[in-house]
Design a protein around this motif. Structure first.
Motif, PDB file in Angstrom:
ATOM      1  N   LEU A  68       0.824  -1.215   0.000  1.00  0.00           N
ATOM      2  CA  LEU A  68       0.000   0.000   0.000  1.00  0.00           C
ATOM      3  C   LEU A  68       0.854   1.260   0.000  1.00  0.00           C
ATOM      4  CD1 LEU A  68      -3.180   0.420   0.100  1.00  0.00           C
ATOM      5  CD2 LEU A  68      -2.356  -1.931   0.317  1.00  0.00           C
ATOM      6  N   ARG A  69       2.058   1.192   0.565  1.00  0.00           N
ATOM      7  CA  ARG A  69       2.958   2.348   0.477  1.00  0.00           C
ATOM      8  C   ARG A  69       3.320   2.629  -0.983  1.00  0.00           C
ATOM      9  NH1 ARG A  69       5.922   4.302   4.862  1.00  0.00           N
ATOM     10  NH2 ARG A  69       7.917   4.340   3.735  1.00  0.00           N
ATOM     11  N   LEU A  70       3.494   1.591  -1.775  1.00  0.00           N
ATOM     12  CA  LEU A  70       3.790   1.775  -3.197  1.00  0.00           C
ATOM     13  C   LEU A  70       2.566   2.300  -3.943  1.00  0.00           C
ATOM     14  CD1 LEU A  70       5.823  -1.507  -3.850  1.00  0.00           C
ATOM     15  CD2 LEU A  70       6.677   0.752  -3.196  1.00  0.00           C
ATOM     16  N   VAL A  71       1.383   1.840  -3.543  1.00  0.00           N
ATOM     17  CA  VAL A  71       0.155   2.350  -4.152  1.00  0.00           C
ATOM     18  C   VAL A  71       0.015   3.842  -3.882  1.00  0.00           C
ATOM     19  CG1 VAL A  71      -2.378   2.246  -4.066  1.00  0.00           C
ATOM     20  CG2 VAL A  71      -1.042   0.129  -4.095  1.00  0.00           C
ATOM     21  N   GLU A  72       0.323   4.273  -2.666  1.00  0.00           N
ATOM     22  CA  GLU A  72       0.241   5.694  -2.324  1.00  0.00           C
ATOM     23  C   GLU A  72       1.192   6.536  -3.183  1.00  0.00           C
ATOM     24  OE1 GLU A  72      -0.954   5.265   2.416  1.00  0.00           O
ATOM     25  OE2 GLU A  72       1.025   6.007   1.848  1.00  0.00           O
ATOM     26  N   ALA A 248      -4.368   5.310  12.445  1.00  0.00           N
ATOM     27  CA  ALA A 248      -4.569   5.807  11.079  1.00  0.00           C
ATOM     28  C   ALA A 248      -3.260   5.965  10.307  1.00  0.00           C
ATOM     29  CB  ALA A 248      -5.337   7.131  11.097  1.00  0.00           C
ATOM     30  N   GLY A 249      -2.317   5.034  10.545  1.00  0.00           N
ATOM     31  CA  GLY A 249      -1.081   5.022   9.770  1.00  0.00           C
ATOM     32  C   GLY A 249       0.091   5.738  10.386  1.00  0.00           C
ATOM     33  N   LEU A 250      -0.101   6.338  11.562  1.00  0.00           N
ATOM     34  CA  LEU A 250       0.981   7.065  12.231  1.00  0.00           C
ATOM     35  C   LEU A 250       1.624   6.157  13.275  1.00  0.00           C
ATOM     36  CD1 LEU A 250       2.228   9.954  12.233  1.00  0.00           C
ATOM     37  CD2 LEU A 250       0.775  10.425  14.219  1.00  0.00           C
ATOM     38  N   ALA A 251       2.921   5.869  13.127  1.00  0.00           N
ATOM     39  CA  ALA A 251       3.628   4.977  14.033  1.00  0.00           C
ATOM     40  C   ALA A 251       3.818   5.621  15.397  1.00  0.00           C
ATOM     41  CB  ALA A 251       4.984   4.595  13.442  1.00  0.00           C
ATOM     42  N   PRO A 252       4.019   4.821  16.443  1.00  0.00           N
ATOM     43  CA  PRO A 252       4.254   5.372  17.779  1.00  0.00           C
ATOM     44  C   PRO A 252       5.433   6.339  17.835  1.00  0.00           C
ATOM     45  CG  PRO A 252       3.770   3.035  17.940  1.00  0.00           C
ATOM     46  CD  PRO A 252       3.910   3.349  16.479  1.00  0.00           C
ATOM     47  N   ASN A 253       6.418   6.184  16.924  1.00  0.00           N
ATOM     48  CA  ASN A 253       7.571   7.093  16.920  1.00  0.00           C
ATOM     49  C   ASN A 253       7.298   8.387  16.167  1.00  0.00           C
ATOM     50  OD1 ASN A 253       7.651   6.383  14.212  1.00  0.00           O
ATOM     51  ND2 ASN A 253       9.468   5.087  14.385  1.00  0.00           N
ATOM     52  N   GLY A 254       6.061   8.563  15.688  1.00  0.00           N
ATOM     53  CA  GLY A 254       5.673   9.797  15.009  1.00  0.00           C
ATOM     54  C   GLY A 254       5.830   9.766  13.501  1.00  0.00           C
ATOM     55  N   THR A 255       6.322   8.654  12.951  1.00  0.00           N
ATOM     56  CA  THR A 255       6.519   8.543  11.504  1.00  0.00           C
ATOM     57  C   THR A 255       5.217   8.163  10.808  1.00  0.00           C
ATOM     58  OG1 THR A 255       8.817   7.847  11.827  1.00  0.00           O
ATOM     59  CG2 THR A 255       7.819   7.368   9.684  1.00  0.00           C
ATOM     60  N   ARG A 256       4.909   8.833   9.721  1.00  0.00           N
ATOM     61  CA  ARG A 256       3.745   8.484   8.910  1.00  0.00           C
ATOM     62  C   ARG A 256       4.117   7.283   8.039  1.00  0.00           C
ATOM     63  NH1 ARG A 256      -1.455   8.731   8.974  1.00  0.00           N
ATOM     64  NH2 ARG A 256      -1.292  10.875   9.773  1.00  0.00           N
ATOM     65  N   VAL A 257       3.526   6.122   8.310  1.00  0.00           N
ATOM     66  CA  VAL A 257       3.817   4.898   7.561  1.00  0.00           C
ATOM     67  C   VAL A 257       2.813   4.715   6.427  1.00  0.00           C
ATOM     68  CG1 VAL A 257       4.063   2.383   7.705  1.00  0.00           C
ATOM     69  CG2 VAL A 257       4.850   3.828   9.601  1.00  0.00           C
ATOM     70  N   LEU A 258       1.538   4.934   6.719  1.00  0.00           N
ATOM     71  CA  LEU A 258       0.477   4.870   5.724  1.00  0.00           C
ATOM     72  C   LEU A 258      -0.428   6.079   5.875  1.00  0.00           C
ATOM     73  CD1 LEU A 258      -0.926   1.185   5.693  1.00  0.00           C
ATOM     74  CD2 LEU A 258       0.489   2.278   3.946  1.00  0.00           C
ATOM     75  N   GLU A 259      -1.090   6.452   4.795  1.00  0.00           N
ATOM     76  CA  GLU A 259      -2.143   7.457   4.881  1.00  0.00           C
ATOM     77  C   GLU A 259      -3.386   6.827   5.494  1.00  0.00           C
ATOM     78  OE1 GLU A 259      -1.741  10.597   4.276  1.00  0.00           O
ATOM     79  OE2 GLU A 259       0.332  10.291   3.585  1.00  0.00           O
ATOM     80  N   ALA A 260      -4.199   7.646   6.127  1.00  0.00           N
ATOM     81  CA  ALA A 260      -5.400   7.139   6.794  1.00  0.00           C
ATOM     82  C   ALA A 260      -6.312   6.396   5.819  1.00  0.00           C
ATOM     83  CB  ALA A 260      -6.156   8.291   7.456  1.00  0.00           C
ATOM     84  N   ALA A 265      -8.807   1.397   3.816  1.00  0.00           N
ATOM     85  CA  ALA A 265      -9.016   0.460   2.705  1.00  0.00           C
ATOM     86  C   ALA A 265      -8.673  -0.967   3.128  1.00  0.00           C
ATOM     87  CB  ALA A 265      -8.171   0.870   1.508  1.00  0.00           C
ATOM     88  N   MET A 266      -7.616  -1.140   3.914  1.00  0.00           N
ATOM     89  CA  MET A 266      -7.248  -2.477   4.363  1.00  0.00           C
ATOM     90  C   MET A 266      -8.327  -3.069   5.260  1.00  0.00           C
ATOM     91  SD  MET A 266      -3.110  -2.181   5.104  1.00  0.00           S
ATOM     92  CE  MET A 266      -3.003  -3.887   5.666  1.00  0.00           C
TER      93      MET A 266
END
Length: 468
Positions: A68-72, A248-260, A265-266
């Motif tokens: 999904l990161r590649l789809v984004e 909603a895609g935000l990792a505990p370390n503050g990094t955006r991994v996926l969009e909401a 969609a998943m």
């Protein structure tokens, strides 16, 4: 909750069919981990809160997230034909391969008939490519997109797309694109890394010693790494991954991994057969109605071990667990059900109802798929199933035998009706089918429809009826 889980773990270990287990739970900001028993019967190493383990097919959720990161980024579309990204992919019927889309890879609707293919001859960066080469000799079980059949090949192909788009072998791509941004500090998809940390080893029952023994095969071959064969994780890794999805895609370390929108969609159903043993499927996730809510779930198997991973989005809860030994699947279900009941405040009940009907005589016959042949006999109000494991080749035979699955016929199993069109192995309590895993043992005969032959559905697999 922690006391209840400790009691479940204690009872399972006392039964002698579980060597050890670990579970981590996070509800909101509260979290805890419990570990009991032996993580390695060869060395006596105990399970601890930071023991790592082979994730098995729970890794399919990791692969889907990475895809999904590649789809984004716009480099892949879920409705793209797979062959646009993996031109070497084909099947015995090339036209069927042409109709399989990227979405069908990660929602188990592609129909490729090779759930149990595990080639081991090629390792390293070409392992997934070598797996795909085997597919050219295989068929589909149904018209792609018309049914659910659990799909290891779908996720291997997703892994190939990831490799093509990132220019990296899967184990490097998942580290850069998921483990690092998500804060999964101990996670790896390199099997040899297990030597550098405390890693659990599976366990089987030994009929000669009448006791548990360590597995002789640490993991399945690297060729199905993207289907979950190679990732190794800890509780902390999986809680971080789960919190990212719940946030909603935000990792505990503050990094955006996926969009909401990708997380949503998943978790949105893409296909539903309408039978309890095959719940609605999103992208990667099985979306199981349970205790008045929906559990996003996936289980995983490694030689002598089982993992389970559950999100309860309505309750901001993550459950992750792993254990070893032959009674371990039942243990995983008991652990996750205990948390679900505690969090929701509801008692879990069987996902079916209504009076059973007598099986139609026409259900009798022979059914078969890649490695499985099933003979069904109708006996009054019951079905009698004899399953045969028929290895693809010597490599296939050796891997499965090391996992405790010998070639040939298994003892016949009688299935009795539970509800209209729904059967279960005789002697199993209905409560077994209430859980996120146990319901997979249910069986439903499915009639032929457009694009799909008549067949049996059980354990998330579709086995078509063979012509007389």
């Amino acid at each position: 909750m922690k006391r209840r889980l400790a009691e479940v773990l204690g009872e399972s270990l006392a039964g002698g069919a579980v060597a050890g287990a670990v579970i981590g739970v996070a509800v909101g900001d509260e979290r805890f981990t419990l570990a009991r028993g032996s993580a390695n019967l060869n060395t006596g190493q105990p399970f601890t809160e930071d023991t790592a383990w082979l994730l098995g097919s729970v890794g399919k959720i990791l692969t889907t997230t990475l895809l999904l990161r590649l789809v984004e980024r716009g480099s892949v579309d879920l409705d793209d034909p797979v062959r646009r990204h993996v031109p070497e992919f084909t099947l015995r019927d090339p036209a069927a391969a042409d109709r399989i889309t990227v979405r069908m890879l990660v929602n188990h609707t592609n129909g490729i008939d090779t759930d149990g293919l595990v080639p081991s001859a090629v390792r390293g960066r070409d392992a997934h490519r070598a797996y795909v080469e085997h597919l050219r000799d295989l068929d589909v079980l149904f018209e792609p997109g018309t049914c659910i059949h659990y799909s290891n090949p779908g996720f291997v192909l997703a892994g190939r797309i990831i490799e093509e788009q990132t220019g990296l072998p899967y184990e490097q791509a998942i580290r850069r694109e998921l483990f690092e941004p998500c804060g999964m500090r101990d996670a790896t998809a390199v099997q040899t890394q297990a030597f550098l940390r405390s890693t659990a080893v599976g366990a089987f029952f030994d009929m000669e010693t009448m006791a548990l023994r360590a597995t002789s095969l640490f993991s399945v071959p690297e060729s199905i790494g993207a289907a979950g064969g190679t990732p190794i994780v800890t509780v902390a890794d999986m809680l971080a991954f789960g919190r990212m999805h719940l946030n909603a895609g935000l990792a505990p370390n503050g990094t955006r991994v996926l969009e909401a929108d990708s997380v949503k969609a998943m978790l949105t159903p893409t296909f539903d057969l309408g039978i309890p043993q095959a719940p609605p499927v999103g992208l990667g996730w099985w979306l199981e109605p349970i205790a008045g809510t929906t559990a996003a779930f996936h289980g995983g198997t490694s030689p002598g071990g089982n993992s389970a991973f559950t999100l309860l989005p309505e309750y901001d809860a993550v459950i992750t667990s792993f254990g070893t030994g032959p009674a371990n699947i039942l243990l995983q279900d008991r652990l996750h059900l205990a948390v679900i009941e505690e969090v929701t405040g509801r008692t879990v009940t069987p996902p079916f109802g209504g009076a059973p009907d007598r099986p139609a005589p026409g259900i009798a016959g022979e059914y078969g798929s890649f490695q499985s042949r099933v003979v069904v006999e109708v006996e009054a109000d019951a079905l009698r199933l004899t399953s045969h494991f028929e290895p693809y080749d010597d490599d296939h035979r050796a891997t499965y035998e090391a996992c405790g699955v010998p070639a040939g016929a298994a003892p016949p199993v009688t299935y009795r009706g539970l509800a209209p069109g729904l059967y279960a192995p005789e002697g199993m309590e209905a409560s077994v089918f209430s859980g996120v895993i146990g319901r997979g043992a249910l069986l439903t005969p499915l009639p032929a429809t457009a694009g799909r032959p008549a067949g049996l559905h059980s354990g998330l697999r579709f086995t078509p009826r063979r012509a007389h």
